[in-house]
Write an enzyme that holds these catalytic residues in place. Structure first.
Site, PDB file in Angstrom:
ATOM      1  N   GLU A   1      13.307  15.645 -17.115  1.00  0.00           N
ATOM      2  CA  GLU A   1      13.562  14.758 -15.984  1.00  0.00           C
ATOM      3  C   GLU A   1      14.930  15.038 -15.376  1.00  0.00           C
ATOM      4  OE1 GLU A   1      11.206  12.881 -14.801  1.00  0.00           O
ATOM      5  OE2 GLU A   1       9.868  13.459 -16.440  1.00  0.00           O
TER       6      GLU A   1
ATOM      7  N   ASN B   1       8.210   6.403  -2.774  1.00  0.00           N
ATOM      8  CA  ASN B   1       9.107   5.455  -3.431  1.00  0.00           C
ATOM      9  C   ASN B   1       9.896   4.605  -2.451  1.00  0.00           C
ATOM     10  OD1 ASN B   1       8.612   6.132  -6.231  1.00  0.00           O
ATOM     11  ND2 ASN B   1       9.599   8.091  -5.794  1.00  0.00           N
TER      12      ASN B   1
ATOM     13  N   GLY C   1      10.750  16.004 -12.140  1.00  0.00           N
ATOM     14  CA  GLY C   1      10.810  16.615 -13.458  1.00  0.00           C
ATOM     15  C   GLY C   1      10.574  18.109 -13.343  1.00  0.00           C
TER      16      GLY C   1
ATOM     17  N   ALA D   1      -0.368   2.286 -11.950  1.00  0.00           N
ATOM     18  CA  ALA D   1      -0.071   1.480 -10.760  1.00  0.00           C
ATOM     19  C   ALA D   1       0.700   0.212 -11.110  1.00  0.00           C
ATOM     20  CB  ALA D   1      -1.370   1.119 -10.048  1.00  0.00           C
ATOM     21  N   ALA D   2       1.515   0.272 -12.170  1.00  0.00           N
ATOM     22  CA  ALA D   2       2.227  -0.927 -12.614  1.00  0.00           C
ATOM     23  C   ALA D   2       3.648  -1.022 -12.072  1.00  0.00           C
ATOM     24  CB  ALA D   2       2.257  -0.977 -14.143  1.00  0.00           C
TER      25      ALA D   2
ATOM     26  N   HIS E   1     -12.996  -7.290  37.624  1.00  0.00           N
ATOM     27  CA  HIS E   1     -11.544  -7.352  37.512  1.00  0.00           C
ATOM     28  C   HIS E   1     -11.035  -8.791  37.465  1.00  0.00           C
ATOM     29  CE1 HIS E   1     -12.512  -5.688  41.747  1.00  0.00           C
ATOM     30  NE2 HIS E   1     -12.898  -6.944  41.693  1.00  0.00           N
TER      31      HIS E   1
END
EC number: 2.7.7.23
Length: 461
Positions: free
Chosen positions: A154, A227, A139, A9-10, A362
């Site tokens: 890749e 992404n 990939g 998760a970097a 109301h």
């Protein structure tokens, strides 16, 4: 066999074009990385390590009770990212799942099947693959004539024949833990990107005589990596369909499931009906036998059984059993509607408790107030709670009647069985069984019509 998980998760996620860290973008009310960690937690791992980068304090805050953390100083590839978890996992015996934090659609079932296949085959490494209708950007899985996995190529490094392959790497792997970290020592960055690829570990293991396999999952849609904003919308749509289908299988009816947006943590009881264009978010809980019409929005609220919500907004509020609201009304934070109460159209309630069987029909505002049971609040009533500096509270006792057009200026107390005449402005307490009238007296001017200019207009005769 001990199980471990590494969540990558970097990544900064520059294609998201956002100030927000990529894995913190939400899909159906939960961040992407939470979806991944929650799915991985379902396999009951001994430890989860999430790899974070610069500015990832929010990730650590969100996952504080779910994961340990490793820090990747520079984003120089997935191989380097996994290597940062060596201190936490390098000496452990067992199998390690590696998954990216931007793939929110993976399920616990898929991870369990991957581990099962990995163990049955006795693999040193198993890659999770899928058949992609359009494999561009993924990939490719390169196999030998016997179907064994040779390597992963890749997009930017593949030759024309390799790029024709439709079996793709989903970015999820299962490794023998100690063999993984030993192989990572030999990964280099001799490729078009100049990065250390985790996928190179497969070829290293194979060259060392280790068994490398692939488990092809049946549902390609789970592998969607987010992404950019387009993929985020696709993931949200897929997750939403999954959530709504789960509720339907549990006995909830959707009139138009394609337009009902329900967050992942929402709970709904059976025999509740939800129309189209409804939004239910956060940690909302809805009971059984409710009916929610189109245009309603419910956020972080608790709804009892047998409640009807008609085209209204409810935020951080509570509605007890057999209550109803709407159309076009608004419950704001700390509004509590007790059993059997009726909230009609164009009513706003904030930080107020409405007692059992009380009716607010109301065109009314109720703020900072406590209303007892069996009260009638007339049309156009205003609970005036703010003097420009501070807010004040109003109490209305059981069985009271508040006439139409009244204004109650806090702080005041209206006792049980009190009666307030229509169009009154109340500034003092009203006692039990008392009637309060606070309005100007009516004066009739006889024959005044003929003094008006209109009286000479034939159209007004």
């Amino acid at each position: 066999m001990e199980k471990y998980v590494v969540v990558l998760a970097a990544g900064k996620g520059t294609r998201m074009k956002s100030k927000l860290y990529k894995v913190l973008h939400k899909v159906c009310g939960k961040t992407m990385v939470e979806h991944v960690v929650d799915a991985a937690s379902g396999i009951n791992p001994t430890k989860i390590v999430t790899v974070v980068g610069t500015g990832a304090g929010e990730v650590e805050k969100i996952l504080a009770n779910k994961s340990d953390f490793a820090f990747q100083e520079k984003q120089v590839g997935t191989g380097d990212a996994v290597m940062t978890a060596k201190e936490a996992l390098g000496d452990k015996e067992g199998a390690t799942l590696v998954v990216t934090g931007d793939t929110p659609l993976f399920t616990t079932d898929t991870f369990n099947e991957l581990f099962k296949y990995h163990a049955e085959k006795g693999n040193a490494a198993t890659v999770l693959t899928a058949e992609a209708p359009n494999p561009f950007g993924y990939g490719r899985i390169i196999r030998d004539n016997q179907g064994n996995v040779l390597r992963i190529v890749e997009q930017k490094d593949g030759n024309p024949d390799e790029l024709k392959v439709k079996e793709i790497n989903t970015g999820v792997f299962c490794f023998d833990n100690q063999k993984l970290f030993e192989a990572l020592k030999h990964v280099d960055n001799d490729n078009a990107q100049g990065e250390y690829y985790l996928t190179d570990v497969l070829e290293i293991l194979r060259n060392n005589g280790e068994r490398v396999g692939a488990y092809k999952m049946p549902d390609f849609s789970e592998s969607l990596g987010v992404n950019d904003r387009v993929a985020l919308a696709q993931a949200t749509k897929t997750m939403q369909r999954r959530i709504n289908e789960a509720h339907m299988r549990d006995g909830v009816s959707f009139i138009d499931p394609d337009t009902a947006y329900i967050d992942a943590d929402v709970k709904i009881g059976n025999d509740t009906v939800i129309e189209g264009n409804v939004v239910i978010k956060g940690n909302t809980e809805i009971g059984s036998d409710c009916y929610i019409t189109n245009g309603s929005r419910i956020v972080d609220s608790k709804i009892g059984n047998g409640v009807t919500i008609t085209s209204s907004t409810i935020e951080e509020a509570e509605m007890d059993d057999n209550t109803d609201i709407g159309p076009n009304s608004h419950l704001r934070p700390k509004a509590i509607i007790r059993k059997g109460a009726h909230i009609g159209n164009f009513v706003e309630i904030k930080k107020a408790e409405i007692g059992e069987n009380t009716k607010v029909g109301h065109l009314t505002y109720v703020g900072d107030a406590t209303l007892g049971k069996d009260i009638n609040i007339g049309c156009g009533t205003i609970f005036s709670n703010y003097d420009g500096v501070k807010k004040f509270h109003t109490n209305v006792g059981d069985h009271s009647f508040i006439g139409a057009g009244s204004t109650l200026i806090a702080p005041i107390n209206v006792a049980d069985h009190a009666f307030i005449a229509a169009d009154s402005t109340i500034t003092k307490d009203v006692g039990k069984y008392d009637m309060a009238i606070a309005r100007g007296r009516q004066t009739n001017k006889e024959d005044y019509w003929h003094k008006l200019p209109l009286s000479k207009d034939k159209d007004w005769e």
